[in-house]
Design an enzyme around this catalytic site. Sequence first.
Site, PDB file in Angstrom:
ATOM      1  N   THR A  73       0.840  -1.201   0.000  1.00  0.00           N
ATOM      2  CA  THR A  73       0.000   0.000   0.000  1.00  0.00           C
ATOM      3  C   THR A  73       0.874   1.250   0.000  1.00  0.00           C
ATOM      4  O   THR A  73       0.592   2.212  -0.719  1.00  0.00           O
ATOM      5  CB  THR A  73      -0.970  -0.025   1.200  1.00  0.00           C
ATOM      6  OG1 THR A  73      -1.754  -1.216   1.101  1.00  0.00           O
ATOM      7  CG2 THR A  73      -1.896   1.180   1.214  1.00  0.00           C
ATOM      8  N   ASN A 161      -5.378 -10.960  -6.975  1.00  0.00           N
ATOM      9  CA  ASN A 161      -5.410 -11.589  -5.658  1.00  0.00           C
ATOM     10  C   ASN A 161      -6.642 -12.462  -5.424  1.00  0.00           C
ATOM     11  O   ASN A 161      -6.600 -13.411  -4.661  1.00  0.00           O
ATOM     12  CB  ASN A 161      -5.311 -10.517  -4.565  1.00  0.00           C
ATOM     13  CG  ASN A 161      -6.214  -9.343  -4.816  1.00  0.00           C
ATOM     14  OD1 ASN A 161      -6.169  -8.732  -5.882  1.00  0.00           O
ATOM     15  ND2 ASN A 161      -7.065  -9.020  -3.864  1.00  0.00           N
ATOM     16  N   GLN A 191       1.067 -10.205  -5.910  1.00  0.00           N
ATOM     17  CA  GLN A 191       0.748 -11.636  -5.995  1.00  0.00           C
ATOM     18  C   GLN A 191       1.705 -12.379  -6.926  1.00  0.00           C
ATOM     19  O   GLN A 191       1.601 -13.593  -7.075  1.00  0.00           O
ATOM     20  CB  GLN A 191      -0.709 -11.835  -6.441  1.00  0.00           C
ATOM     21  CG  GLN A 191      -1.735 -11.258  -5.477  1.00  0.00           C
ATOM     22  CD  GLN A 191      -1.767 -11.963  -4.112  1.00  0.00           C
ATOM     23  OE1 GLN A 191      -1.256 -13.071  -3.943  1.00  0.00           O
ATOM     24  NE2 GLN A 191      -2.363 -11.301  -3.120  1.00  0.00           N
ATOM     25  N   SER A 211       4.933  -6.800  -1.539  1.00  0.00           N
ATOM     26  CA  SER A 211       4.590  -6.909  -0.131  1.00  0.00           C
ATOM     27  C   SER A 211       5.193  -8.186   0.447  1.00  0.00           C
ATOM     28  O   SER A 211       5.046  -9.255  -0.149  1.00  0.00           O
ATOM     29  CB  SER A 211       3.061  -6.948  -0.009  1.00  0.00           C
ATOM     30  OG  SER A 211       2.692  -7.107   1.323  1.00  0.00           O
ATOM     31  N   HIS A 213       4.450  -9.793   3.289  1.00  0.00           N
ATOM     32  CA  HIS A 213       3.618 -10.763   4.021  1.00  0.00           C
ATOM     33  C   HIS A 213       2.800 -11.674   3.118  1.00  0.00           C
ATOM     34  O   HIS A 213       2.096 -12.555   3.598  1.00  0.00           O
ATOM     35  CB  HIS A 213       2.724 -10.055   5.043  1.00  0.00           C
ATOM     36  CG  HIS A 213       1.569  -9.293   4.496  1.00  0.00           C
ATOM     37  ND1 HIS A 213       0.288  -9.800   4.518  1.00  0.00           N
ATOM     38  CD2 HIS A 213       1.482  -8.066   3.941  1.00  0.00           C
ATOM     39  CE1 HIS A 213      -0.534  -8.892   4.002  1.00  0.00           C
ATOM     40  NE2 HIS A 213       0.164  -7.831   3.641  1.00  0.00           N
ATOM     41  N   THR A 249      13.603   5.445  10.249  1.00  0.00           N
ATOM     42  CA  THR A 249      14.535   4.351  10.516  1.00  0.00           C
ATOM     43  C   THR A 249      13.948   3.048   9.987  1.00  0.00           C
ATOM     44  O   THR A 249      12.771   2.765  10.178  1.00  0.00           O
ATOM     45  CB  THR A 249      14.814   4.253  12.035  1.00  0.00           C
ATOM     46  OG1 THR A 249      15.327   5.526  12.444  1.00  0.00           O
ATOM     47  CG2 THR A 249      15.821   3.170  12.347  1.00  0.00           C
ATOM     48  N   CYS A 338     -17.311  -9.418   2.752  1.00  0.00           N
ATOM     49  CA  CYS A 338     -18.448 -10.058   3.412  1.00  0.00           C
ATOM     50  C   CYS A 338     -18.830  -9.270   4.657  1.00  0.00           C
ATOM     51  O   CYS A 338     -18.002  -9.067   5.524  1.00  0.00           O
ATOM     52  CB  CYS A 338     -17.999 -11.445   3.805  1.00  0.00           C
ATOM     53  SG  CYS A 338     -19.311 -12.585   3.966  1.00  0.00           S
TER      54      CYS A 338
HETATM   55  N1  PLP Z   1      -2.185  -5.326  -3.959  1.00  0.00           N
HETATM   56  C1  PLP Z   1      -2.598  -6.590  -3.968  1.00  0.00           C
HETATM   57  C2  PLP Z   1      -2.831  -7.295  -5.263  1.00  0.00           C
HETATM   58  C3  PLP Z   1      -2.831  -7.269  -2.772  1.00  0.00           C
HETATM   59  O1  PLP Z   1      -3.247  -8.534  -2.780  1.00  0.00           O
HETATM   60  C4  PLP Z   1      -2.616  -6.556  -1.555  1.00  0.00           C
HETATM   61  C5  PLP Z   1      -2.915  -7.192  -0.268  1.00  0.00           C
HETATM   62  O2  PLP Z   1      -4.024  -7.674  -0.046  1.00  0.00           O
HETATM   63  C6  PLP Z   1      -2.161  -5.243  -1.596  1.00  0.00           C
HETATM   64  C7  PLP Z   1      -1.958  -4.660  -2.819  1.00  0.00           C
HETATM   65  C8  PLP Z   1      -1.871  -4.464  -0.333  1.00  0.00           C
HETATM   66  O3  PLP Z   1      -0.679  -4.966   0.236  1.00  0.00           O
HETATM   67  P1  PLP Z   1      -0.156  -4.572   1.705  1.00  0.00           P
HETATM   68  O4  PLP Z   1      -0.942  -5.380   2.651  1.00  0.00           O
HETATM   69  O5  PLP Z   1       1.290  -4.980   1.725  1.00  0.00           O
HETATM   70  O6  PLP Z   1      -0.303  -3.127   1.864  1.00  0.00           O
END
Ligand code: PLP
Length: 665
Positions: A73, A161, A191, A211, A213, A249, A338
């Site tokens: 994000t 996603n 993704q 990202s 995570h 930092t 949902c």
């Molecule tokens: N873009 C896509 C395609 C995602 O799947 C996600 C996370 O759900 C994001 C952006 C946002 O990522 P982050 O959680 O690292 O801000």
Amino acid sequence: MMNEIYLDANATSPVLPAAIAAAEAAMREGFGNPSSSHCTGLKAKAMLAAVRARACRLLGVGDGQLTFTSGATEGIQTAVLSALCAIRERRARGEATGDLLLYGATEHKAVPETLAHWNRILGTGLELRVLPVDGYGRHQLDVLRELAPRAAMVCTMAANNETGVISDLDGIAAVLCASASPAYWMVDSVQALGKLQLDLATTRIDYAPFSGHKLYAPKGIGMLYVRRGAPYTPLMCGGGQEAGQRAGTENMAGVAALGAVLEALEAGGVLRTHEELFDFRARLADALRAALPGIVFNAPFGNALATTLNFSVPGFSSKELLDLFDAAGVRVSAGSACSSAKAAPSYVLEAMHLPHWRCAAAVRMSFGPMADQAFIDAACARIAHCGEALRKTCLIPSAGQGETSDGIVQLSVDGASSWLIFDAASASCAVIDPLAPLAPRIADLIRCQNVQVRAVLDTGADGSGRAALLPLLEGHLAMASTASAMLGQQILVPAPHSDGLAYLFGDAAADGTLPAQAVRFAFVGSALALDLGGLVNESTIVCGAHDTGAVSTYAGAGNEAETRWHGLDESALDAFLSAHPAAMLIDVREPFEHVAAGAGTWHGRPACSVPLSRLADRVGEWLRSDQRPLVFFCRSGARSEKAARCLQRLGYRNAYHVAGNLSLN
Ligand code: PLP
């Protein structure tokens, strides 16, 4: 407790043990600030540089720039801010920039929201325009060809996603180049990391956010690729970190963890090959087809990441399937946003013009590229178990296989209710206010339990549900020829009232009538302003056709008085149960969830199953009892709250519920 099968990797992935170890080491030994000039700082700085170098090699960053961020994000903000600032400057110099901010219809919401936000904040006044996708989720290149000359910025994700659909980035690049579009191009690559080969510097891509995570690193760490020569405006300024491109930092634990994931990728052997992943998907899909008859997959497998399956099952909402899988310890997500009341249809599937029911009922199952054979075996076995739970509880056709229910069952859709009355002894049932969308489910329940239908009645509905249901009940219709219907020793009689028609139900007297004192249930269109004169008694349970106050007593019908709040925190539950040894734990999840969960105890205590759909059947008995504490629970706390509120509304003082049950398998 059963072990969890985590199949929601597109939402976030588990953290690789090596990443946890690296983060811990970064906090214990390598805790220095990379901006410090002493040895502790230099050590941290070296780690930061090593991870960046590795990321650059893996992503083919070339002479581009790779900045660590807090996640995608933030990367998206930075890319959009950079592009819009440059567009504004170019316009100020009188250069042509295009007037459109073009984004794919299936982009993550972070993209259009960010475009709108910075367009407004910076006063750039560009027009946001959706780039449509086709029925397979791929961008319509002919539309892009038409709009590219007008585009100031183009945003097209690498892989979706929700569906896993892979974008034709080469095709998009070709259109942008051929049209000599002035647009800056952002490719949300979240993704794609670890799943698609990226060689960024060889492409026309200007910005690519990532990202951590989503690929075995923790939350709070991400990366942003910026092509050499692409404009850049820092989102945050301050101490000059990240070569002045991103102040603050650095998140060194996150960087170290991401570094461990990238190291594993670079070393090879930890990610499954494409063939293995295709095989895993095929096996999961076969297991799903066997468990969920009629299942349809919402994205063609030929053009999607093997790690994402998106599907819908006729007759099931995504919430129901989520509840089922969750009860069985399988974590999946609704393919759509949902809310507890109603699932909003998936905008991604809508953009692909899939039928409404598929958009509204989608489920996403996703796994990480490090999944192994044993994990997929376990997932397939658990999916089969979910199918069994649906068969055993008559939610998927299994003629004559189910146990016959006894009593009152409430089925709801969109805030309206249909009521079923089962009499196990005589293997008969009656249906009141059948709703058209529920007709197939009602018919399945009846066929599966092999009961005869003595009556299908409406309290005031337009009859469309009845018309939809009757043809599905062939071989199970044994309708009474009189106005009243006998279900074994019990009788259902019509009772006209000022606001429509009610049906009263209870044990028949010897002369075949239903005295007021014997009326246990009254089925009514609306429980408000109900006047049934002397036909019922004070404790008759009133079952309405609408969710609000659907279950009440005749004395309290229409009474929406404030209830005292009796929510319990799970951490306080053991103490509560010790203080109230007579308390009863009641699982209000539906029978299919109960079977899937194999539940019977909770917090070391026996827990009885009274699904929310069977609450009306039990409240009379509870109201006549000694009012011992009843503690309702479910998965999220939403249904248990409804149950506790209903009991309180009926005057049962000792009704509690546990808010948000985290320890249910
Ligand atoms: N873009 C896509 C395609 C995602 O799947 C996600 C996370 O759900 C994001 C952006 C946002 O990522 P982050 O959680 O690292 O801000």
